[in-house]
Write a protein that holds these residues in place. Sequence first.
Motif, PDB file in Angstrom:
ATOM      1  N   ALA A 120      12.931  30.660 -76.151  1.00  0.00           N
ATOM      2  CA  ALA A 120      11.683  31.183 -75.519  1.00  0.00           C
ATOM      3  C   ALA A 120      11.319  29.205 -76.053  1.00  0.00           C
ATOM      4  O   ALA A 120       9.864  29.343 -75.478  1.00  0.00           O
ATOM      5  N   SER A 121      11.936  28.769 -76.006  1.00  0.00           N
ATOM      6  CA  SER A 121      11.107  27.224 -76.187  1.00  0.00           C
ATOM      7  C   SER A 121      11.929  26.414 -75.495  1.00  0.00           C
ATOM      8  O   SER A 121      11.782  25.083 -74.911  1.00  0.00           O
ATOM      9  N   LYS A 170      14.561  33.954 -78.514  1.00  0.00           N
ATOM     10  CA  LYS A 170      14.008  33.793 -79.494  1.00  0.00           C
ATOM     11  C   LYS A 170      13.907  32.302 -79.167  1.00  0.00           C
ATOM     12  O   LYS A 170      12.854  30.863 -79.377  1.00  0.00           O
ATOM     13  N   LEU A 217       8.733  36.444 -74.480  1.00  0.00           N
ATOM     14  CA  LEU A 217       8.297  36.323 -75.982  1.00  0.00           C
ATOM     15  C   LEU A 217       7.086  35.247 -76.121  1.00  0.00           C
ATOM     16  O   LEU A 217       6.330  35.456 -76.994  1.00  0.00           O
ATOM     17  N   HIS A 218       6.925  34.722 -75.005  1.00  0.00           N
ATOM     18  CA  HIS A 218       5.103  33.831 -74.906  1.00  0.00           C
ATOM     19  C   HIS A 218       4.035  35.434 -75.193  1.00  0.00           C
ATOM     20  O   HIS A 218       3.141  34.268 -75.141  1.00  0.00           O
ATOM     21  N   PHE A 219       4.375  36.220 -74.641  1.00  0.00           N
ATOM     22  CA  PHE A 219       3.428  37.558 -73.820  1.00  0.00           C
ATOM     23  C   PHE A 219       3.028  38.365 -75.206  1.00  0.00           C
ATOM     24  O   PHE A 219       2.714  39.147 -75.507  1.00  0.00           O
ATOM     25  N   TYR A 230      16.010  33.049 -70.426  1.00  0.00           N
ATOM     26  CA  TYR A 230      15.017  32.774 -70.284  1.00  0.00           C
ATOM     27  C   TYR A 230      13.787  33.238 -69.299  1.00  0.00           C
ATOM     28  O   TYR A 230      12.860  32.781 -69.605  1.00  0.00           O
ATOM     29  N   GLY A 264      12.040  34.785 -72.620  1.00  0.00           N
ATOM     30  CA  GLY A 264      11.837  33.911 -73.666  1.00  0.00           C
ATOM     31  C   GLY A 264      10.594  33.845 -72.968  1.00  0.00           C
ATOM     32  O   GLY A 264       9.870  33.216 -73.824  1.00  0.00           O
ATOM     33  N   ALA A 265      10.335  33.321 -72.106  1.00  0.00           N
ATOM     34  CA  ALA A 265       9.166  33.401 -71.109  1.00  0.00           C
ATOM     35  C   ALA A 265       8.165  35.001 -71.890  1.00  0.00           C
ATOM     36  O   ALA A 265       7.052  34.886 -71.559  1.00  0.00           O
TER      37      ALA A 265
END
Length: 142
Positions: A88-89, A85, A127-129, A121, A124-125
């Motif tokens: 993800a930023s 998480k 986690l955007h979807f 990374y 995290g990417a």
Amino acid sequence: MGSALTTDQNGLRHESPPIEAGNAARVVSSSLAAMRRSWACVAAPVSAFLLWCLFYHRWPGTEAFRLPTAYAGRGDTLLMLGVAKGFASFPAPWNLQVSQLNAPFGADWNDYPHTEKLIYYAWGALLHFFSAGVAANIMLLI
């Protein structure tokens, strides 16, 4: 067998060597071997995915797939979900500070060595979807 005349792209005619029966059989067998290798490259990941789904009883699209494979109380699952998480930023790799975690001041992970930054990374990417559990299961499969 005689040789054949062929024309190249410049319009020049060349005599091509005759194709013998043994050479044609070798060409066909090498192309069949290449097709078998390409099927093996597809079959191996598909069978690994199916075995993983059977073992963990998690099929994509079901409620069970939304939960991480190891839930709270079994290892560092919550820590890894928090790290994902945080990544993800997309913080800078040399300055890992995440304001969403460790309230009220934010998390400063510069003291902790993260050697798997590329994995985090990518997680995290995802986690955007997807939700955290689905992204964790996808990363486990990758």
